[in-house]
Design a protein around this motif. Structure first.
Motif, mmCIF file in Angstrom:
data_model
loop_
_atom_site.group_PDB
_atom_site.id
_atom_site.type_symbol
_atom_site.label_atom_id
_atom_site.label_comp_id
_atom_site.label_asym_id
_atom_site.label_seq_id
_atom_site.Cartn_x
_atom_site.Cartn_y
_atom_site.Cartn_z
ATOM 1 N N MET A 1 0.855 -1.202 0.000
ATOM 2 C CA MET A 1 0.000 0.000 0.000
ATOM 3 C C MET A 1 0.883 1.243 0.000
ATOM 4 S SD MET A 1 -2.989 1.105 2.719
ATOM 5 C CE MET A 1 -4.047 -0.240 2.214
ATOM 6 N N SER A 2 0.532 2.209 -0.781
ATOM 7 C CA SER A 2 1.326 3.437 -0.896
ATOM 8 C C SER A 2 1.126 4.345 0.300
ATOM 9 C CB SER A 2 0.942 4.182 -2.172
ATOM 10 O OG SER A 2 -0.423 4.499 -2.155
ATOM 11 N N SER A 3 2.150 5.163 0.568
ATOM 12 C CA SER A 3 2.051 6.128 1.660
ATOM 13 C C SER A 3 1.076 7.238 1.305
ATOM 14 C CB SER A 3 3.429 6.714 1.935
ATOM 15 O OG SER A 3 3.349 7.812 2.820
ATOM 16 N N SER A 4 0.414 7.792 2.337
ATOM 17 C CA SER A 4 -0.537 8.886 2.106
ATOM 18 C C SER A 4 0.139 10.244 2.155
ATOM 19 C CB SER A 4 -1.666 8.834 3.144
ATOM 20 O OG SER A 4 -1.136 8.993 4.444
ATOM 21 N N THR A 5 1.444 10.268 2.488
ATOM 22 C CA THR A 5 2.157 11.546 2.544
ATOM 23 C C THR A 5 2.507 12.003 1.135
ATOM 24 O OG1 THR A 5 4.280 10.427 2.815
ATOM 25 C CG2 THR A 5 3.089 11.019 4.819
ATOM 26 N N LEU A 6 2.689 13.325 1.007
ATOM 27 C CA LEU A 6 2.967 13.890 -0.316
ATOM 28 C C LEU A 6 3.848 15.115 -0.130
ATOM 29 C CD1 LEU A 6 2.055 13.397 -3.303
ATOM 30 C CD2 LEU A 6 0.385 15.208 -2.935
ATOM 31 N N ASN A 7 5.066 15.059 -0.685
ATOM 32 C CA ASN A 7 5.993 16.179 -0.598
ATOM 33 C C ASN A 7 5.956 16.939 -1.918
ATOM 34 O OD1 ASN A 7 8.037 17.999 -0.226
ATOM 35 N ND2 ASN A 7 9.660 16.484 0.069
ATOM 36 N N VAL A 8 5.230 18.057 -1.943
ATOM 37 C CA VAL A 8 5.051 18.800 -3.193
ATOM 38 C C VAL A 8 6.327 19.527 -3.615
ATOM 39 C CG1 VAL A 8 2.571 19.096 -2.863
ATOM 40 C CG2 VAL A 8 4.157 20.835 -1.981
ATOM 41 N N LEU A 9 7.349 19.522 -2.764
ATOM 42 C CA LEU A 9 8.619 20.174 -3.110
ATOM 43 C C LEU A 9 9.638 19.202 -3.688
ATOM 44 C CD1 LEU A 9 9.067 22.517 -0.008
ATOM 45 C CD2 LEU A 9 8.051 23.060 -2.230
ATOM 46 N N ASP A 10 9.299 17.903 -3.692
ATOM 47 C CA ASP A 10 10.221 16.894 -4.193
ATOM 48 C C ASP A 10 10.118 16.801 -5.715
ATOM 49 O OD1 ASP A 10 11.931 14.829 -4.593
ATOM 50 O OD2 ASP A 10 10.752 13.311 -3.521
ATOM 51 N N LEU A 11 10.762 17.733 -6.401
ATOM 52 C CA LEU A 11 10.658 17.815 -7.854
ATOM 53 C C LEU A 11 11.449 16.731 -8.576
ATOM 54 C CD1 LEU A 11 10.867 21.692 -8.333
ATOM 55 C CD2 LEU A 11 8.842 20.234 -8.201
ATOM 56 N N LYS A 12 12.149 15.871 -7.817
ATOM 57 C CA LYS A 12 12.825 14.743 -8.445
ATOM 58 C C LYS A 12 11.825 13.679 -8.888
ATOM 59 C CE LYS A 12 17.138 15.329 -5.854
ATOM 60 N NZ LYS A 12 18.091 14.694 -4.905
ATOM 61 N N GLN A 13 10.641 13.687 -8.274
ATOM 62 C CA GLN A 13 9.624 12.710 -8.637
ATOM 63 C C GLN A 13 8.844 13.196 -9.865
ATOM 64 O OE1 GLN A 13 7.301 10.720 -5.481
ATOM 65 N NE2 GLN A 13 8.305 12.094 -4.034
ATOM 66 N N ASP A 14 8.674 12.303 -10.815
ATOM 67 C CA ASP A 14 7.942 12.661 -12.025
ATOM 68 C C ASP A 14 6.512 13.094 -11.712
ATOM 69 O OD1 ASP A 14 10.150 12.054 -13.544
ATOM 70 O OD2 ASP A 14 9.464 10.044 -14.108
ATOM 71 N N LYS A 15 5.866 12.422 -10.763
ATOM 72 C CA LYS A 15 4.461 12.732 -10.480
ATOM 73 C C LYS A 15 4.311 14.111 -9.824
ATOM 74 C CE LYS A 15 4.318 10.192 -6.064
ATOM 75 N NZ LYS A 15 3.697 9.049 -5.348
#
Length: 490
Positions: A1-15
């Motif tokens: 199951m995926s984590s529910s956290t979300l780092n909107v500053l992590d621009l290394k992630q494509d999503k």
């Protein structure tokens, strides 16, 4: 199951990069769509418009958005968000520039009517973000997309008058509006270059047929057709507002012609719905894993009707409400009322976060209930209240309204992946239907009664939400080779 956290500053992630590409595209559509209001006084002076003509332009600016959201939803499911969003930004930017160059009332009226189509941009990103984020993050991601993008209307209101002053001269307003159109036009090409419909290796599922939602049984088919009726009623109300019985911008023949056109369009849409659901009519069973319940869509529709519909209506009347209730200047009243829209930045993501982590139905129920109480409180505001307390009450109500919007679109991508665009389009259209209905009610009742009507509608929606089923397990879609793909929704 995926984590529910979300780092909107992590621009290394494509999503995350895709999320920022998407919300800014939506942001620009709202800047372009709402660039008219802050320039209204200059436009009124430039074309020597009377009050009725101004009101007609305001109606025309939103009239096309209801059908546009449904149409764009279909296009997204068929052609993909990348192409459709790019095309909408480019074409909308060109219409915006043409509006800035127009030299007659008839021309600005036509172009403002066409501009309503760009208001459908919101729908596109719902499908796109839903493709890139897993179920445990999709609510927060959709909330960021919706909340930050929706802020475009506030930015337009704050920045365009200043931009017009910087350009200077009697045509400053034209250059300011044209600038927003050119930005949207350029970003359309950039979006096409950088955006992708799905993560690498993922499949973009398309509906089996185009022209309407494919439902699972005859009961849902009847329910679907019934749910289409309010959208045409809202368009009929807009026609009435332009008719001789109201603003008088249309003569009786033109009004009758529009009513007939709406009736014909409804018949055409119903025929399309019946066509794409021919298997249901012919009693061809839908495989159990591909079935979904249309009541989920209907409940999301009415929830957005009362959340986003009330937001649009209240934002339109709140400055005047504060000005009249507390004897404030137009500038002061506008500043205080702007707090309602500012809550979008945090409230929509907050609603999505609550939905991801504490249950879809439970979160939506609590937020709709809070919305109802909030509007009941607003109905009690009068001149005896301290201004600061009225602003606090407004902000609290606004949180529940916009968090409710976030909770609605935290569920939309989980109903049926291949038709997310159409579901988002219908749900988004219901938000505009709500605005039309609530503003029409306001024209007949006092401000206090207006708030109470919204609260009463919210109470009905709260009851409806209790019939929603929590997304569980997986939904199924068919790959092109006929194999079944499972998509996690919880």
């Amino acid at each position: 199951m995926s984590s529910s956290t979300l780092n909107v500053l992590d621009l290394k992630q494509d999503k995350i990069r895709l999320l920022h590409l998407s919300w800014f595209a939506f942001f620009l559509t709202f800047v372009v769509w709402f660039n008219f209001a802050p320039m209204l006084s200059a436009i009124k002076e430039a074309f020597d418009l009377n009050t009725q003509q101004v009101k007609a332009l305001m109606i025309l600016n939103v009239a096309l958005t209801i059908p546009a959201r449904v149409i764009v939803g279909m296009l997204v499911d068929r052609f993909g968000p990348r192409i459709v969003f790019s095309a909408l930004l480019i074409s909308g930017g060109l219409v915006c520039v043409a509006f800035a160059m127009a030299n007659s009332y008839e021309m600005i009226a036509l172009l403002r009517f066409l501009m309503g189509f760009i208001g459908a941009g919101f729908v596109i990103g719902i499908r796109l973000v839903g493709e890139w984020f897993p179920a445990r993050q999709v609510g927060l991601a959709e909330g960021v997309y919706g909340g930050w993008g929706n802020f475009g209307s506030a930015v337009a209101a704050m920045s365009l008058p200043t931009l017009a002053l910087i350009y200077g001269g009697e045509n400053g307003w034209r250059y300011a509006i044209a600038t927003t159109g050119l930005l949207a036009f350029a970003y359309g090409f950039f979006f096409y270059w950088r955006a992708r419909n799905t993560p690498k290796g993922s499949t973009y599922f398309k509906p089996k047929k185009s022209g309407g939602l494919v439902v699972s049984n005859k009961r849902d088919l009847v329910f679907y057709i019934i749910m289409c009726v309010p959208m045409y009623l809202a368009l009929a109300v807009l026609t009435w507002k332009l008719s001789p019985a109201n603003l008088g911008m249309l003569n009786e023949m033109a009004s009758l012609g529009l009513y007939i056109v709406l009736a014909v369009l409804f018949v055409v849409q119903v025929s399309q719905i019946l066509r794409v659901n021919s298997d249901v009519l012919n009693n061809v069973p839908t495989p159990p894993m591909q079935q979904y319940k249309f009541k989920q869509v209907a409940i999301l529709n009415v929830a957005y009707f009362v959340t986003f519909g009330s937001e649009l209506a209240v934002v339109s009347m709140l400055p005047l409400f504060f000005m009249e209730t507390f004897t404030l200047s137009a500038v002061a009243a506008g500043m205080l009322a702007s707090g309602f829209a500012f809550m979008n930045l945090a409230a929509r993501p907050g609603g999505g976060y609550l939905s991801d982590n504490f249950g879809r139905r439970k979160s939506l129920s609590i937020l709709v209930a809070g919305l109802a109480v909030g509007y009941m409180v607003l109905s009690q505001i009068d001149s005896a209240w301290p201004v600061w307390l009225a602003v606090v009450a407004t902000m609290c109500c606004s949180f529940f309204v916009q968090a409710g919007e976030g909770a609605v679109f935290a569920i939309v991508p989980l109903v049926k992946r291949s038709m997310t665009g159409q579901i988002a389009g219908m749900t988004g259209a219901y938000g505009n239907v709500g605005a039309v209905i609530f503003l029409t009610v306001l024209s007949f009742v006092s401000n206090a009664d207006f708030f109470m009507v919204i609260a009463a509608c919210a109470a009905i929606v709260f009851a409806a939400v209790q019939f929603m089923e929590e997304p569980q397990g997986h939904t199924a879609e068919l790959n092109e080779d006929g194999s079944v793909a499972l998509i996690e929704v919880s």
